[in-house]
Design a protein around this motif. Structure first.
Motif, short mmCIF file in Angstrom:
data_model
loop_
_atom_site.label_atom_id
_atom_site.label_comp_id
_atom_site.label_asym_id
_atom_site.label_seq_id
_atom_site.Cartn_x
_atom_site.Cartn_y
_atom_site.Cartn_z
N UNK A 123 -10.54 -1.70 -6.42
CA UNK A 123 -11.76 -1.22 -7.07
C UNK A 123 -12.21 -2.12 -8.20
N UNK A 124 -11.45 -3.18 -8.46
CA UNK A 124 -11.84 -4.15 -9.47
C UNK A 124 -11.35 -3.86 -10.86
N UNK A 125 -10.42 -2.93 -11.00
CA UNK A 125 -9.86 -2.64 -12.32
C UNK A 125 -8.84 -3.72 -12.70
N UNK A 126 -8.68 -4.01 -13.99
CA UNK A 126 -7.66 -4.97 -14.41
C UNK A 126 -6.27 -4.41 -14.10
N UNK A 127 -5.55 -5.04 -13.21
CA UNK A 127 -4.26 -4.53 -12.77
C UNK A 127 -3.22 -5.64 -12.83
N UNK A 128 -2.07 -5.31 -13.41
CA UNK A 128 -0.92 -6.23 -13.37
C UNK A 128 -0.15 -5.93 -12.10
N UNK A 163 -15.09 -8.93 -13.03
CA UNK A 163 -15.31 -7.88 -12.02
C UNK A 163 -15.98 -8.45 -10.78
N UNK A 164 -16.79 -9.50 -10.96
CA UNK A 164 -17.58 -10.05 -9.86
C UNK A 164 -16.91 -11.24 -9.17
N UNK A 181 0.82 -1.21 0.00
CA UNK A 181 0.00 0.00 0.00
C UNK A 181 0.86 1.26 0.00
N UNK A 182 2.00 1.22 0.68
CA UNK A 182 2.88 2.39 0.75
C UNK A 182 3.63 2.60 -0.56
N UNK A 183 4.11 1.52 -1.17
CA UNK A 183 4.96 1.63 -2.36
C UNK A 183 4.19 1.64 -3.67
N UNK A 184 2.99 1.07 -3.66
CA UNK A 184 2.20 0.96 -4.90
C UNK A 184 0.75 1.39 -4.64
N UNK A 185 0.60 2.57 -4.07
CA UNK A 185 -0.71 3.02 -3.60
C UNK A 185 -1.77 3.06 -4.71
N UNK A 186 -1.43 3.64 -5.85
CA UNK A 186 -2.41 3.75 -6.94
C UNK A 186 -2.76 2.39 -7.52
N UNK A 187 -1.74 1.58 -7.71
CA UNK A 187 -1.95 0.23 -8.24
C UNK A 187 -2.83 -0.58 -7.29
N UNK A 188 -2.55 -0.48 -6.00
CA UNK A 188 -3.33 -1.20 -4.99
C UNK A 188 -4.77 -0.72 -4.99
N UNK A 189 -4.96 0.60 -5.04
CA UNK A 189 -6.31 1.16 -5.02
C UNK A 189 -7.11 0.67 -6.24
#
Length: 215
Positions: free
Chosen positions: A115-120, A173-174, A103-111
């Motif tokens: 939120x259910x966005x496709x994230x690598x 997403x679900x 959460x500290x190092x990759x805050x945006x990616x974690x958020x």
């Protein structure tokens, strides 16, 4: 479906406790062994799963899943087939970090992930890519089952969630709607007239905290 007409079943069994589970570290595809508690969890759960009379067992080749599967092999005599397609999500630079560090190092990616966005995550795999490699392994093994046969799939929390979501026909997403599995607990899918159905989820113990990568 009643007991006399049920189809084949797939039991998704999560591996036992590991040191990184206890430390809250993201494991991903890192090859972490079981703790002594994890081995004891696997041994206990194996005796319960043996009562389902499984016909085949397929497992991730990572040590924590392979050693969990070995406990079921010991009580059933079934030879375990290992497949890298059942490994946990590869999460690149996230692997080995605690949840707080991520959460500290990759805050945006974690958020975005939450939120259910496709994230690598950490530059690794998408959830859909994990399902793309894991589900064919499961379905290929199902094809070799007898009528009303049972397959046990020994894998990891995130991979199991994604495989179940895909097999149930849920939009990615679900998939988050499926709660995580506690160590050495399992979920069961059964064949129905219109496809796979979720028969049990996170079974095998009294409720315990879910500690893993996908929580």
């Amino acid at each position: 479906m009643n007991g006399s007409s049920r189809g084949r079943r797939v039991v998704f069994w999560r591996h036992g406790q590991t040191p990184w589970n206890l430390e809250g570290r993201f494991q991903g595809s890192t090859d972490i062994p079981l703790t002594e508690t994890g081995t004891a969890q696997a041994r206990r759960a194996a005796r319960l799963l043996a009562a389902l009379s499984p016909d085949a067992v397929v497992a991730s080749d990572l040590q924590r899943a392979a050693d969990t599967a070995a406990e079921l092999a010991a009580v059933t005599g079934i030879e375990v087939v290992h497949d890298a397609g059942l490994r946990e999500t590869y999460a690149g630079s996230w692997q080995g970090l605690t949840n707080q560090e991520i959460q500290e190092q990759y805050a945006e990616e974690y958020r975005a992930w939450k939120l259910g966005e496709p994230v690598r995550r950490g530059g690794g795999e998408l959830g859909t890519e994990v399902a793309d490699r894991a589900v064919p392994v499961v379905l290929d093994a199902v094809k070799n089952l007898p009528d009303r046969g049972t397959l046990v799939v020994v894998s990891h929390g995130g991979t199991i969630r994604m495989a179940i979501g895909r097999m149930l026909g849920l939009d990615s997403y679900h998939w988050e709607a499926l709660g995580g599995l506690s160590n050495c607990c399992w979920s069961i899918l059964g064949e129905g007239a219109r496809g796979w159905r979720l028969l049990e989820h996170n079974a095998g113990t009294l409720p315990e905290p879910v500690i893993g990568d996908d929580t």
